[in-house]
Design a protein around this motif. Structure first.
Motif, mmCIF file in Angstrom:
data_model
loop_
_atom_site.group_PDB
_atom_site.id
_atom_site.type_symbol
_atom_site.label_atom_id
_atom_site.label_comp_id
_atom_site.label_asym_id
_atom_site.label_seq_id
_atom_site.Cartn_x
_atom_site.Cartn_y
_atom_site.Cartn_z
ATOM 1 N N GLN A 28 0.831 -1.201 0.000
ATOM 2 C CA GLN A 28 0.000 0.000 0.000
ATOM 3 C C GLN A 28 0.869 1.256 0.000
ATOM 4 O O GLN A 28 0.587 2.233 -0.710
ATOM 5 N N ARG A 29 1.957 1.236 0.771
ATOM 6 C CA ARG A 29 2.864 2.383 0.819
ATOM 7 C C ARG A 29 3.540 2.594 -0.535
ATOM 8 O O ARG A 29 3.729 3.736 -0.975
ATOM 9 N N ASP A 30 3.885 1.503 -1.216
ATOM 10 C CA ASP A 30 4.510 1.621 -2.533
ATOM 11 C C ASP A 30 3.555 2.241 -3.548
ATOM 12 O O ASP A 30 3.963 3.056 -4.387
ATOM 13 N N MET A 71 -3.727 5.105 -14.177
ATOM 14 C CA MET A 71 -3.885 3.779 -13.572
ATOM 15 C C MET A 71 -2.796 2.826 -14.053
ATOM 16 O O MET A 71 -2.256 2.034 -13.273
ATOM 17 N N ARG A 72 -2.461 2.920 -15.345
ATOM 18 C CA ARG A 72 -1.417 2.034 -15.894
ATOM 19 C C ARG A 72 -0.065 2.325 -15.261
ATOM 20 O O ARG A 72 0.674 1.414 -14.884
ATOM 21 N N ILE A 73 0.258 3.603 -15.094
ATOM 22 C CA ILE A 73 1.556 3.970 -14.526
ATOM 23 C C ILE A 73 1.658 3.511 -13.070
ATOM 24 O O ILE A 73 2.655 2.912 -12.651
ATOM 25 N N VAL A 74 0.609 3.778 -12.279
ATOM 26 C CA VAL A 74 0.646 3.398 -10.865
ATOM 27 C C VAL A 74 0.662 1.879 -10.714
ATOM 28 O O VAL A 74 1.411 1.329 -9.901
ATOM 29 N N LEU A 116 3.406 -3.074 -9.293
ATOM 30 C CA LEU A 116 3.782 -4.462 -9.557
ATOM 31 C C LEU A 116 5.295 -4.636 -9.566
ATOM 32 O O LEU A 116 5.824 -5.633 -9.045
ATOM 33 N N ARG A 117 6.006 -3.679 -10.160
ATOM 34 C CA ARG A 117 7.463 -3.772 -10.203
ATOM 35 C C ARG A 117 8.053 -3.771 -8.796
ATOM 36 O O ARG A 117 8.953 -4.565 -8.474
ATOM 37 N N ARG A 118 7.532 -2.900 -7.943
ATOM 38 C CA ARG A 118 8.037 -2.857 -6.565
ATOM 39 C C ARG A 118 7.618 -4.094 -5.782
ATOM 40 O O ARG A 118 8.358 -4.568 -4.919
ATOM 41 N N ALA A 119 6.422 -4.619 -6.073
ATOM 42 C CA ALA A 119 5.970 -5.826 -5.378
ATOM 43 C C ALA A 119 6.866 -7.019 -5.703
ATOM 44 O O ALA A 119 7.251 -7.792 -4.816
ATOM 45 N N ALA A 126 9.957 -6.854 -6.706
ATOM 46 C CA ALA A 126 11.264 -6.603 -6.107
ATOM 47 C C ALA A 126 11.249 -6.940 -4.619
ATOM 48 O O ALA A 126 12.189 -7.544 -4.092
ATOM 49 N N ARG A 127 10.171 -6.558 -3.952
ATOM 50 C CA ARG A 127 10.064 -6.888 -2.524
ATOM 51 C C ARG A 127 9.957 -8.394 -2.316
ATOM 52 O O ARG A 127 10.493 -8.941 -1.350
ATOM 53 N N ALA A 128 9.240 -9.081 -3.207
ATOM 54 C CA ALA A 128 9.110 -10.530 -3.080
ATOM 55 C C ALA A 128 10.475 -11.209 -3.232
ATOM 56 O O ALA A 128 10.791 -12.168 -2.504
ATOM 57 N N ASP A 129 11.293 -10.721 -4.162
ATOM 58 C CA ASP A 129 12.637 -11.294 -4.330
ATOM 59 C C ASP A 129 13.484 -11.065 -3.085
ATOM 60 O O ASP A 129 14.183 -11.985 -2.617
ATOM 61 N N ARG A 130 13.423 -9.868 -2.541
ATOM 62 C CA ARG A 130 14.201 -9.579 -1.328
ATOM 63 C C ARG A 130 13.685 -10.387 -0.143
ATOM 64 O O ARG A 130 14.462 -10.834 0.708
ATOM 65 N N LEU A 131 12.362 -10.589 -0.092
ATOM 66 C CA LEU A 131 11.791 -11.385 0.995
ATOM 67 C C LEU A 131 12.268 -12.829 0.910
ATOM 68 O O LEU A 131 12.633 -13.434 1.930
ATOM 69 N N ALA A 132 12.257 -13.410 -0.293
ATOM 70 C CA ALA A 132 12.720 -14.789 -0.458
ATOM 71 C C ALA A 132 14.185 -14.925 -0.048
ATOM 72 O O ALA A 132 14.579 -15.899 0.615
ATOM 73 N N LEU A 133 15.001 -13.954 -0.435
ATOM 74 C CA LEU A 133 16.416 -13.984 -0.060
ATOM 75 C C LEU A 133 16.587 -13.876 1.448
ATOM 76 O O LEU A 133 17.393 -14.593 2.054
ATOM 77 N N ALA A 134 15.797 -12.992 2.071
ATOM 78 C CA ALA A 134 15.901 -12.823 3.517
ATOM 79 C C ALA A 134 15.457 -14.080 4.261
ATOM 80 O O ALA A 134 16.063 -14.472 5.265
ATOM 81 N N LEU A 135 14.398 -14.746 3.772
ATOM 82 C CA LEU A 135 13.932 -15.971 4.428
ATOM 83 C C LEU A 135 14.977 -17.080 4.333
ATOM 84 O O LEU A 135 15.191 -17.828 5.289
ATOM 85 N N ASN A 136 15.615 -17.181 3.176
ATOM 86 C CA ASN A 136 16.671 -18.197 3.024
ATOM 87 C C ASN A 136 17.869 -17.878 3.901
ATOM 88 O O ASN A 136 18.471 -18.761 4.517
ATOM 89 N N ALA A 137 18.232 -16.590 3.987
ATOM 90 C CA ALA A 137 19.395 -16.201 4.781
ATOM 91 C C ALA A 137 19.162 -16.426 6.269
ATOM 92 O O ALA A 137 20.106 -16.703 7.014
#
Length: 240
Positions: free
Chosen positions: A153-155, A177-180, A185-188, A190-201
């Motif tokens: 929501q913050r993103d 609407m398309r831009i937002v 989605l791009r930030r989501a 990116a956050r999902a990738d960082r979350l997966a890395l953090a969970l593995n670490a």
């Protein structure tokens, strides 16, 4: 922002999360069983009481769900519209309006729960209610959802403000609407990738040390309220 726990010492903050989850489920059942204006009026007073018990205001919680307003407001218009004469049926629109209002009440009660319940307590309530790996999997899902939604929501808000700062407010609604949505989605992802890395670490634990939950005398209030709501939800079906 409403999808987050707000520390406090209200009545709802001191209740066991399992009792509050039971109240949510019973309230939803009662809301679907009593769809008349009189029934929804009683449930409205109860929803307001739940929000106040969580130390919040109806305006604050409703603003957190503002994304749902277009769907709830347009549903009666769509339901009442017809392809021929009389072009608009008030009875169908009225029933759809009651359904939209019912959803709003359920969201208010859910918002009161989120506001008054830490994420770890929600996870503990799920894992200790549903046994085995299933409960652990659901508990992890609940924890991730409650932590991830405020960030998403913050993103979206940041993407919208950035677009406006660059003069995007003059663009057509479809382009805005398309831009937002694209930025969100791009930030989501990116956050999902960082979350997966953090969970593995951090070597994700399926069964971590969770807070201790215990029913107290004050929790009997939530259980009694849930029982009354369940009875109110079942009675109409027994009379049918």
């Amino acid at each position: 922002m409403m999808f987050a726990f707000v520390p406090g010492d209200s009545l709802a903050h001191r209740l066991d999360p399992r009792g509050k989850l039971l109240v949510q489920a019973a309230f939803a059942a009662a809301a679907y069983a009593h769809t008349t204006p009189r029934g929804l009026a009683v449930l409205s007073a109860l929803a307001v009481a739940c929000v106040r018990a969580a130390g919040g205001s109806v305006r604050e919680v409703a603003w957190g769900y503002r994304w749902a307003a277009p769907f709830l407001l347009t549903a009666p218009l769509i339901a009442g519209a017809t392809l021929g004469a009389p072009w608009f049926e008030l009875d169908r629109a009225f029933r759809a309006g009651l359904a939209s209002y019912r959803v709003l009440l359920i969201l208010l009660v859910a918002g009161a729960y989120v506001r008054s319940t830490p994420v770890r307590d929600s996870r503990a309530a799920v894992q200790r209610t549903v046994p085995g790996k299933t409960g652990q999997f659901l508990g992890i899902g609940v924890g991730l959802v409650f932590r991830f939604l405020p960030l998403l929501q913050r993103d979206l808000v940041a993407a919208r403000e950035g677009m406006r700062a660059r003069g995007g407010g003059a663009l057509p609604v479809r382009d805005r609407m398309r831009i937002v949505a694209t930025a969100g989605l791009r930030r989501a992802f990116a956050r999902a990738d960082r979350l997966a890395l953090a969970l593995n670490a951090r070597c994700l634990a399926w069964n971590p040390t969770l807070p201790r939950l215990r029913f107290r005398r004050r929790d009997l209030t939530a259980v009694a309220l849930a029982a009354a709501l369940l009875v109110a939800a079942v009675v109409p079906f027994l009379r049918a």
